[in-house]
Write an enzyme that holds these catalytic residues in place. Structure first.
Site, PDB file in Angstrom:
ATOM      1  N   LEU A  23       0.843  -1.207   0.000  1.00 19.43           N
ATOM      2  CA  LEU A  23       0.000   0.000   0.000  1.00 19.43           C
ATOM      3  C   LEU A  23       0.872   1.249   0.000  1.00 19.43           C
ATOM      4  CD1 LEU A  23      -2.526  -1.137   2.757  1.00 19.43           C
ATOM      5  CD2 LEU A  23      -2.952  -1.021   0.269  1.00 19.43           C
ATOM      6  N   GLU A  70       5.217  -4.137  12.804  1.00 20.27           N
ATOM      7  CA  GLU A  70       4.733  -3.300  13.900  1.00 20.27           C
ATOM      8  C   GLU A  70       3.213  -3.144  13.871  1.00 20.27           C
ATOM      9  OE1 GLU A  70       6.320   0.705  15.570  1.00 20.27           O
ATOM     10  OE2 GLU A  70       5.215   1.180  13.754  1.00 20.27           O
ATOM     11  N   ASP A  71       2.589  -3.291  12.701  1.00 16.13           N
ATOM     12  CA  ASP A  71       1.168  -2.951  12.607  1.00 16.13           C
ATOM     13  C   ASP A  71       0.195  -4.006  13.143  1.00 16.13           C
ATOM     14  OD1 ASP A  71       1.474  -0.326  11.661  1.00 16.13           O
ATOM     15  OD2 ASP A  71       2.097  -1.130   9.733  1.00 16.13           O
ATOM     16  N   ARG A 136      -6.773   4.030   9.658  1.00 14.07           N
ATOM     17  CA  ARG A 136      -6.536   2.627  10.034  1.00 14.07           C
ATOM     18  C   ARG A 136      -7.006   2.300  11.454  1.00 14.07           C
ATOM     19  NH1 ARG A 136      -2.310   0.717   6.716  1.00 14.07           N
ATOM     20  NH2 ARG A 136      -2.555   1.770   4.705  1.00 14.07           N
ATOM     21  N   HIS A 167      -0.111   7.179   9.870  1.00 11.37           N
ATOM     22  CA  HIS A 167      -0.139   6.707  11.252  1.00 11.37           C
ATOM     23  C   HIS A 167       0.374   7.815  12.172  1.00 11.37           C
ATOM     24  CE1 HIS A 167       0.413   2.372   9.635  1.00 11.37           C
ATOM     25  NE2 HIS A 167      -0.774   2.434  10.186  1.00 11.37           N
ATOM     26  N   CYS A 254       8.432   0.741  11.908  1.00 14.63           N
ATOM     27  CA  CYS A 254       7.466  -0.211  11.309  1.00 14.63           C
ATOM     28  C   CYS A 254       8.015  -1.618  11.131  1.00 14.63           C
ATOM     29  CB  CYS A 254       7.048   0.273   9.924  1.00 14.63           C
ATOM     30  SG  CYS A 254       6.805   2.029   9.796  1.00 14.63           S
TER      31      CYS A 254
HETATM   32  C1  CIR Z   1       0.757   0.444   4.859  1.00 17.91           C
HETATM   33  O1  CIR Z   1       0.223   1.357   4.215  1.00 17.91           O
HETATM   34  O2  CIR Z   1       0.151  -0.221   5.688  1.00 17.91           O
HETATM   35  C2  CIR Z   1       2.203   0.132   4.579  1.00 17.91           C
HETATM   36  N1  CIR Z   1       2.489   0.359   3.204  1.00 17.91           N
HETATM   37  C3  CIR Z   1       3.093   0.967   5.449  1.00 17.91           C
HETATM   38  C4  CIR Z   1       2.968   0.643   6.893  1.00 17.91           C
HETATM   39  C5  CIR Z   1       3.840   1.478   7.723  1.00 17.91           C
HETATM   40  N2  CIR Z   1       3.778   1.058   9.064  1.00 17.91           N
HETATM   41  C6  CIR Z   1       3.912   1.849  10.099  1.00 17.91           C
HETATM   42  O3  CIR Z   1       4.008   3.068   9.962  1.00 17.91           O
HETATM   43  N3  CIR Z   1       3.856   1.303  11.297  1.00 17.91           N
END
Ligand code: CIR
Length: 265
Positions: A23, A70-71, A136, A167, A254
């Site tokens: 994404l 991390e997410d 999110r 985020h 992340c």
């Molecule tokens: C997303 O949009 O979910 C990923 N491309 C990037 C996630 C980045 N994660 C974070 O900041 N903890």
């Protein structure tokens, strides 16, 4: 009081070849997978050099953004929390990482929903956890997460960052126990009680997702004014190439889950 920047273990996940479909809010081109893997390897090496034992989980080809471990989860010395990532392509990452967390933590709590929360919206400081609302992380997700955090004795403040940031931690990060690195927009919009805030210079906003770990500050390379400000404040700055990672709207925090394992001493 628990520490928020001193750790001895970390979990990371190797980038999948499908990360080309990760994404991104603005398409600046797909990441080059070989280069992304090099950046990731250098990141893991930097965590190891900072004294963490890093377990690198295998790539998940079904989940283009799964390198950003991390997410889908939060980890603490007391235990872990499985989250409900707010992007439809990412929600399944929580079930994928669950067995790895159950192997490592005595307690694994789980969000039940229907709300959503991404770990990127969670800023853990020694005395408080800030949860940012975003596209999110929903209000009901933040409320459920606050209840789960309370079971680990953690107090939560839900904050509403200015629109336009992916985020909460896209725009700020803890660089030592008392210091937050933040964009001007975020620093002006939100109160962070008791934290010293270092504002990144205009034009260097993308460096705000840094990582304070064991007395070092990991930042993305290519942001010389921020590096200089941090060095002048006495921080031990480690700059890492992150060009491919940043194409996917991600940064230093992340790519790992970090915690203190008392058994590791
Ligand atoms: C997303 O949009 O979910 C990923 N491309 C990037 C996630 C980045 N994660 C974070 O900041 N903890």
């Amino acid at each position: 009081m628990p520490t928020a920047t001193r750790f001895n273990r970390a979990l990371a996940r190797r980038p999948s070849a499908t990360a080309v479909n990760g994404l991104r809010a603005v398409d600046r081109g797909a990441p080059d997978i070989a280069a992304l893997r090099e950046e990731h390897a250098a990141y893991v090496a930097a965590l190891s050099a900072a004294g963490l034992a890093v377990d690198v989980l295998p790539a998940l080809e079904d989940f283009p953004d799964s390198v950003f471990v991390e997410d889908p989860a939060l980890v603490f010395e007391e235990g872990a929390i499985l989250l409900r990532p707010g992007a439809p392509t990412r929600i399944g990452e929580a079930a994928e990482i669950a067995p790895d967390l159950r192997l490592r933590f005595p307690v694994v709590l789980e969000m039940a929903g229907p709300g959503f929360a991404d770990g990127g919206d969670v800023l853990v400081t020694a005395g408080r956890v800030y949860v940012g609302l975003s596209a999110r992380t929903s209000r009901d997700g933040a409320a459920e997460l606050s209840d789960l955090l309370a079971r680990f004795g953690r107090e939560t403040t839900v904050v509403a960052p200015p629109p336009g940031v992916l985020h909460l931690k896209t725009a700020c990060s803890l660089i030592d126990e008392e210091t937050l690195l933040a964009t001007r927009l975020l620093a002006d919009a939100l109160p962070f009680d008791g934290l010293d805030v270092v504002v990144v210079p205009e034009g260097e906003e993308a460096v705000a997702n840094a990582l304070g770990v064991n007395g070092r500050v990991l930042i993305a390379a290519g942001f010389p004014r921020t590096a200089e400000i941090l060095a002048a404040r006495g921080h031990d700055v480690v700059a890492l190439a992150l060009d491919e990672v940043m194409k996917l709207d991600a940064g230093l925090s992340c790519m790992s889950l970090r915690w203190t394992d008392p058994a590791r001493g």
